[in-house]
Design an enzyme around this catalytic site. Sequence first.
Site, PDB file in Angstrom:
ATOM      1  N   HIS A  59       3.483   6.739  -6.815  1.00  0.00           N
ATOM      2  CA  HIS A  59       2.786   7.970  -7.216  1.00  0.00           C
ATOM      3  C   HIS A  59       3.727   9.165  -7.035  1.00  0.00           C
ATOM      4  CE1 HIS A  59      -1.483   9.996  -6.983  1.00  0.00           C
ATOM      5  NE2 HIS A  59      -0.934  10.135  -8.162  1.00  0.00           N
TER       6      HIS A  59
ATOM      7  N   HIS B 276       0.828  -1.205   0.000  1.00  0.00           N
ATOM      8  CA  HIS B 276       0.000   0.000   0.000  1.00  0.00           C
ATOM      9  C   HIS B 276       0.872   1.269   0.000  1.00  0.00           C
ATOM     10  CE1 HIS B 276      -3.684   2.317   1.233  1.00  0.00           C
ATOM     11  NE2 HIS B 276      -2.749   3.148   1.649  1.00  0.00           N
ATOM     12  N   GLU B 277       1.769   1.350   0.960  1.00  0.00           N
ATOM     13  CA  GLU B 277       2.619   2.549   1.058  1.00  0.00           C
ATOM     14  C   GLU B 277       3.551   2.656  -0.154  1.00  0.00           C
ATOM     15  OE1 GLU B 277       1.682   4.655   3.059  1.00  0.00           O
ATOM     16  OE2 GLU B 277       0.492   3.345   4.347  1.00  0.00           O
TER      17      GLU B 277
ATOM     18  N   HIS C 226       1.736   4.433  -2.854  1.00  0.00           N
ATOM     19  CA  HIS C 226       1.815   5.895  -2.682  1.00  0.00           C
ATOM     20  C   HIS C 226       3.186   6.391  -3.143  1.00  0.00           C
ATOM     21  CE1 HIS C 226      -1.943   6.675  -0.689  1.00  0.00           C
ATOM     22  NE2 HIS C 226      -1.684   5.929   0.362  1.00  0.00           N
TER      23      HIS C 226
HETATM   24 ZN   LIG Z   1      -3.029   5.227   1.881  1.00  0.00          ZN
END
Ligand SMILES: [Zn+2]
Length: 690
Positions: free
Chosen positions: A488, A481-482, A485
Amino acid sequence: MLVLLAVSCQEKADKNPLLSKFDTPYQTPPFDKIKHEHYMPALDSAISVARHEIDAIVNNTEEPTFENTIEALDRSGKLLADVSNILFNLNEAETDSVLQQIVIEASPKLTDFSNDINLNPELFKRVKEVWEKRDSLTLTAEQQMLLDKTYKGFVSNGANLSEADKEKYRAISRELSELTVKFNQNVLAETNSYKLHITNEADLAGLPQSLIDAAAYTAKQKGLEGWVITLDYPMYGPFMKYADNRELRKQLYMAYGNRCFKGNEYDNQKIAQRIANLRLELANLLGYPNFATFVLENRMAETPERVNQFLDQLVAASLPTAREEVKEVEEFARQQGFKGKLERWDWSYYSEKLKNAKYSYNEEELKLYFQLEKVIDGVFLLANKLYGLTFLPNGKIPVYHPDVKAYEVYDGSGRFMSVLYLDFFPREGKSGGAWMTSFRSQYRENGKDIRPIVSIVTNFTKPTDKQPSLLTFYEFSTFLHEFGHALHGMLTDCNYSSLSGTSVYRDFVELPSQIMENFAVEKEYLDLFAVHYQTGEKIPQELVQKIIDSRNFQAGYFSLRQLGFGILDMAWHTITKPVTEDVDSFEKKVLNPLDVLPPVKGTNMSVTFGHIFEGGYAAGYYGYKWAEVLDADAFELFKEKGIFNREVAQSFRENILSRGGSEHPMTLYKRFRGQEPTIDALLKRSGLKK
Ligand SMILES: [Zn+2]
């Protein structure tokens, strides 16, 4: 003026590493040279530099243009951003009492500075002039977004109001901030004042040892014999799941559900109502029919109608399954000898037992397949298979703690993309949880591409002298998940720092992160690295299937619960007249149609719903479900074409990851997916639709 300033900076720079050009690889922060005493002087200097930059924009005698006003604003404050990013990031990841004190001292200075900008009428006048002639300007899509964001930022702070209305705006804001603080304090006070004191050991039946130990410790802290259960969720949640004593479950349930709802000094009914009504007033003052319309203007979902339609669609899809799930639990409870009517304080208890009977797996056994070093390789490998990224450790890049590792990140064409720090283990001075952050955003200046500095911070299980770091499945998913990010942040290719990387609308920001979690249960991917750390055996398919099944357990019920929160939030923030009826009847009217379990008199959700009444989720709670719909819908394309398909990945990179907030998210999304997202993929993934 500017020359003098540069000279004085030069002087200080000799002593203060924060103020000199970072003489490090990729101009990363010189952590090895920064000392606590450097922060405040650096911050003061950086604020004064930023003020001069703003003054230069305001005092420009030329007519306002996009370049000399909007772009110049985006370019301003870079030194201040560098210094404050270091300070605030370290305060989360590597702090001590001195640094905390510095943050307390620094915060009001930064607030004052940003208020001075946001409330500067001369500056707004220039921004507005550019905004008003926007149709005659030839701007790129990204420039239009920057203009829009800048202008609306001022307007939502009341810059466009008459003097009399500005006064009203300030009065409403002041009252709102007092009430939201009070709301939160009341919830805390009511949560903390309650205790379930257990003195008879038999009443502990069913509880896991870890909870019993915690309860004994809590009792001791309070100077009591026996065991104490509080309303903090880490105690409340497990107690409702495991306690055999039904009467005590009921007591605890009632205590939890009637917090701030007892008519005492901590009651939040009037406060919640007042907050909703004040927000309506504020929205009206700014020219919106209701608060949700105001908030959603800067969201991918755009309008309350669309959010409501979205929530209704999901309710229709979840309700029938939720009803079946309730029946299943009721039947299961009867088999266990339960008689009478299944109440809400029975729900978790029997659900947990049913879940165990159907899908139990051993968390400890699963961990053996997720050795941290192998997981890191696996995560990097995924980025390589999708985007051709390579990660080169660089020991010359200074780090703020020996546990932190720094990498140079290159894409498939050999282009340098980013510096990435990985900081995995808990320690004193690090906040709990996991997060991605940046020390520098990406932007372009005079044709030069300033690449970002990105960091992932977690609190994963530490290695011991006997065992390497073995991650739980949750930790592994969190890493993915991280890392999403971080992608991105690292693959961004924008011109303006206020639009680059993760600077996107809030209901869009979780797409890049959550889409990565889908890979966590793909056997084809897991087989590349998730091997038993001792035997090297691949993770068994049955184990992966159990993870999926247990995750989807009661998908209908949990979906409905989330939707209930979202619908209640929207109800409070789409009022167009002040609410006069009491909070409870307002709430019941909204939520009754969603009830699959008998309602309980004397309990209320709104009065402790901090996300929307105290925090920043007002008219935003739907965002959790929205993000799930997006990531499932986007991942569906990978499922169709192959999870490592380079064309799909390339399109995701080009249209989503590299674009930040440079265009409206729906435009970006449609370019990737060919159409707007639908709820189908989520329903399929969670088993709500076959
Ligand atoms: Zn998040």
